[in-house]
Scaffold this active site. Structure first.
Site, PDB file in Angstrom:
ATOM      1  N   ASP A 285       0.842  -1.259   0.019  1.00  0.00           N
ATOM      2  CA  ASP A 285      -0.207   0.021   0.042  1.00  0.00           C
ATOM      3  C   ASP A 285       0.893   1.083   0.115  1.00  0.00           C
ATOM      4  O   ASP A 285       2.244   1.117   0.132  1.00  0.00           O
ATOM      5  CB  ASP A 285      -0.858  -0.144   1.134  1.00  0.00           C
ATOM      6  CG  ASP A 285      -2.247   0.773   0.862  1.00  0.00           C
ATOM      7  OD1 ASP A 285      -3.284   0.587   1.633  1.00  0.00           O
ATOM      8  OD2 ASP A 285      -2.273   1.711   0.123  1.00  0.00           O
TER       9      ASP A 285
HETATM   10  C1  GLC Z   1      -4.115   4.533   0.021  1.00  0.00           C
HETATM   11  C2  GLC Z   1      -5.093   3.265   0.204  1.00  0.00           C
HETATM   12  C3  GLC Z   1      -5.093   2.086  -1.032  1.00  0.00           C
HETATM   13  C4  GLC Z   1      -4.901   3.017  -2.165  1.00  0.00           C
HETATM   14  C5  GLC Z   1      -3.478   3.342  -2.223  1.00  0.00           C
HETATM   15  C6  GLC Z   1      -3.257   4.134  -3.512  1.00  0.00           C
HETATM   16  O1  GLC Z   1      -3.475   4.866   1.034  1.00  0.00           O
HETATM   17  O2  GLC Z   1      -4.727   2.656   1.377  1.00  0.00           O
HETATM   18  O3  GLC Z   1      -6.489   1.706  -0.752  1.00  0.00           O
HETATM   19  O4  GLC Z   1      -5.136   1.993  -3.134  1.00  0.00           O
HETATM   20  O5  GLC Z   1      -3.217   4.119  -1.209  1.00  0.00           O
HETATM   21  O6  GLC Z   1      -3.835   5.346  -3.698  1.00  0.00           O
END
Ligand code: GLC
Length: 743
Positions: A285
């Site tokens: 993430d």
């Molecule tokens: C965010 C979220 C995730 C998302 C990623 C990219 O913090 O936790 O769900 O896909 O970053 O934006």
């Protein structure tokens, strides 16, 4: 600023069908490419950076460096796909200027619609309609694949029993079976059966694993539970998505029993890649690798890179520990070349499957607008919203409210004329395209006199207009309240410890209810809110979630009876915040409320509220009445392996209103080697019933449908008796008994 030369080139991008390559041919192509790659170029495939600030904010990357990094072969993918010219320029650098011309993969967060905003995922889950979810995902993929997106960070399948957690809005609710069926539908809708198609995108299922169980519902908080519980409740939707062919899995921010999910050998390597055979790539993430340092299981960022790569995170989003330290770590022998090769291979495999080596520009369209908000997509959004809203109360059948009424309707509440009912994580959709409830009602009630008043501010505890509210209610024959949360109160980093309507809305509602007029309450929100103060005081209660662009049209369709309700709750509604977590598939405890223990005091309960949720999983009213027969079974004895049993029951629409009925089948083990829930959803289906129509439904349950993960973390199917139950909700069922026998 459009560059005319680039635009001309982009208009000439080939749209010829791409070759479908067999798995063995893809592996050979990867072998050949990797034999030519330097270590730094392999490491480059493991890095995702951002480019367009509109997409990626507040991060520790310097977007001005991106073109140079791409030219050096040090970028594998880009997050953010708004600017098609920018994507084209970056891809040209990768393909034409880097040494080996490896194409970039472009990813974006598109979870409930790209340019057409569909209902939030938790609302869609209330449709209990996998076909609908698949259609929504296909439409979403079409708009996305024609606007630069190769992969979306969706579906989010985090099971959650805690509405304090803001991200329940993105998931499929509290049940592992419902979430597994819908996870499959999302992946199939996004990917269909051809990843090289110009109409499909790759799915990235998230957040692996257990993120929805953050303690206290507090965002990014600790997760601690038995392996058996993780396997029984949190893993199945991921397993379903992987089986459906999801090309990527995103590792979560949280720890699992003390080990960060983004540095977790057991769950990433042993379970996901080992047991489940996942052959795509694991992406972290957003900076979740770097945050492993904050979890204090690494001494520095170099150690972070070592731990994360060695435990199975293949692709690092935004954090730069891999491109900063992996070369050193390999030289020092702390990370093996084989580990880097495996991660690189996984990324290249997805790129080949997507056809990016055959046409790196396949999803880049200078005329992306031509593919957006097609009439059929807006119609689908309206139908999805109609199926996602849930009717919780309808006293004296105050609804449907005739569309020919000439009454005075007071539409009161800050969400009545707000476009912030679209939902968070809204991809590339614009608020301005949202049909408000006010607009929907104006169109549906041409002869009514509709007076719209906000009554107070939507977000802040200010601007309470009580005099105006009293004045309008006095003029009205019927009141429609539009209250709850706007999209700004749920989603990532929006945990709430209090689940009341936001700001001064409760005070404003009390003013309205003091008049005792006929009142329909429409509640918007990204999560279950506390409705206890209103349940018995309003005449009708509609849960409208956040329904996307067609909000107003859909709610008006339902209130006016042009369309019947069909939604069922995918998540329990607590009686009070203190009752959380409350969910339907709970264990009985040693002193269940309706158990064998005598006396009405000493049982598992609260002394100040009922045990049951205010509204249970699977609950929802319609304008019809449907009778369920008791279930019949094709056999009373079912072997514990390789067997199956047919369960049949008849549903009859005893009303004069056609209905799309959501029939549900649950099981209950009468005993087992571990304590099992009092209810477990195992099948559901939406069935159209005309007025007076009867039909017989047959579900087939396999031996494994009766299994459960026991204390040694093994999945077992034991020779014990079960109830099989059918009905319109988890707390409204008719049952029959069967027994599993050794065999
Ligand atoms: C965010 C979220 C995730 C998302 C990623 C990219 O913090 O936790 O769900 O896909 O970053 O934006």
């Amino acid at each position: 600023m459009n560059n005319p030369n680039l635009v001309e080139e982009m208009r000439k991008i080939s749209r010829d069908p791409l070759p479908t390559r067999s798995p063995s041919e893809i592996e050979r192509l990867i072998d050949d490419l990797m034999s030519k790659m330097y270590l730094t170029e392999k490491i480059g495939q493991l890095y995702e950076t951002g480019f367009d600030e509109h997409d990626v904010t507040g991060t520790n990357y310097d977007k001005s460096k991106t073109p140079m990094l791409i030219k050096q072969g040090l970028v594998g993918s880009i997050i953010g796909t708004h600017n098609q010219q920018a994507l084209y320029r970056l891809q040209k650098i990768a393909v034409e200027d880097s040494r080996l011309g490896i194409p970039l993969l472009f990813a974006h967060d598109i979870i409930h619609g790209c340019k057409t905003s569909f209902p939030i995922n938790l609302a869609l889950a209330c449709s209990f309609d996998a076909d609908l979810v698949e259609k929504v995902s296909q439409a979403t993929a079409f708009e996305s694949s024609h606007s630069g997106v190769n992969m979306t960070f969706s579906p989010m399948v985090d099971l959650s029993r805690d509405p304090r957690w803001g991200r329940v809005m993105e998931g499929n609710g509290e049940d592992p079976y419902l979430s597994s069926v819908l996870a499959t539908a999302y992946v199939k809708g996004y990917q269909q059966d051809d990843l090289t198609s110009y109409d499909t995108i790759a799915a990235c299922v998230k957040h692996y694993i257990g993120y929805g169980a953050a303690e206290g519902g507090r965002e990014y908080n600790t997760v601690d539970m038995s392996e058996a519980k993780l396997r029984q409740y949190y893993l199945p939707p991921f397993e379903a998505a992987v089986k459906a062919g999801a090309q990527s899995v995103m590792s979560a921010f949280n720890t699992i029993n003390g080990v960060p999910a983004s540095a977790n050998k057991k769950w990433l390597k042993d379970v996901l890649k080992g047991e489940l055979g996942f052959d795509g790539f694991v992406i972290s993430d957003f900076t979740s690798t770097g945050e492993v340092l904050n979890h204090k299981i690494a001494r520095d960022q170099k150690h972070v890179a070592e731990v994360c790569l060695n435990t199975g995170v293949d692709h690092e989003m935004i954090a730069t520990t891999y491109i900063d330290y992996l070369e050193e770590l390999v030289t020092e022998g702390r990370v093996s070349m084989a580990a880097v090769d495996d991660a690189c291979r996984r990324v290249l495999r997805v790129k080949y499957r997507l056809g990016l080596f055959d046409n790196p520009y396949k999803n880049i369209y200078i005329n992306q607008e031509d593919y957006w908000q097609l009439p059929e997509f807006l119609q689908l959004a309206r139908e999805a919203a109609q199926q996602s809203a849930v009717l919780l109360e309808n006293k004296n059948s105050i609804l449907p409210l005739s569309p020919t009424t000439t009454q005075t309707i007071a539409l009161i509440g800050p969400l009545g004329n707000s476009q912030k009912t679209m939902g968070g994580w809204n991809g590339k959709a614009w608020f301005e395209d949202t049909v408000t409830l006010y607009k929907g009602l104006q169109e549906a009630y041409p002869f009514a006199n509709i007076i719209q008043v906000d009554g107070c501010d939507l977000e802040k505890p200010i601007n309470l207009e009580l005099d105006r509210v009293h004045e309008v209610v006095q003029q009205a024959d019927i009141v429609i309240l539009a209250v709850g949360e706007s999209l700004h109160w749920s989603g990532e980093a929006h945990a709430r410890a209090n689940l009341d309507f936001v700001g001064l809305q409760p005070q404003m509602v009390e003013a309205v209810l003091s008049h005792g007029k006929r009142t329909i309450m429409v509640v918007f929100g990204g999560r279950p809110l506390i409705l206890t103060p209103y349940k018995d005081r309003v005449d009708a209660l509609v849960y409208a979630w956040l329904l996307g662009h067609e909000t107003g049209h859909a709610i008006a369709d339902l209130i006016s009876g042009r369309v019947n309700f069909s939604g069922r709750l995918a998540m329990s509604f607590p009686y009070a915040v203190g009752q959380i977590p409350v969910y339907y598939n709970a264990l009985p405890t040693g002193r269940p409320q309706h158990g064998h223990y005598t006396g009405d005091f000493y049982f598992s309960r609260y002394i100040d509220i009922p045990n049951e949720p205010l509204y249970p999983f699977g609950y929802g009213l319609t304008y019809s009445t449907v009778d369920y027969s008791s279930p019949d079974v094709s056999k009373k004895l079912v072997k514990t392996s390789g067997d199956s049993v047919d369960v049949s029951f008849t549903v009859t629409n005893t009303s004069s209103v056609a209905v799309y009925e959501t029939v549900q089948l649950y099981i209950e083990a009468l005993y087992y080697s571990v304590s099992r829930p009092v209810n477990e959803l195992k099948r559901f289906e939406k069935v159209w019933l005309d007025a007076g129509e009867s039909t017989t439904i047959t579900f087939t349950l396999k031996s494994t449908d009766f299994g459960y993960v026991v204390e040694n973390d093994q999945f077992t199917v034991e020779p014990v008796p079960f109830f099989i139950k059918v009905g319109p909700a988890s707390n409204q069922t008719k049952k029959t008994e069967i027994s599993l026998i050794e065999g």
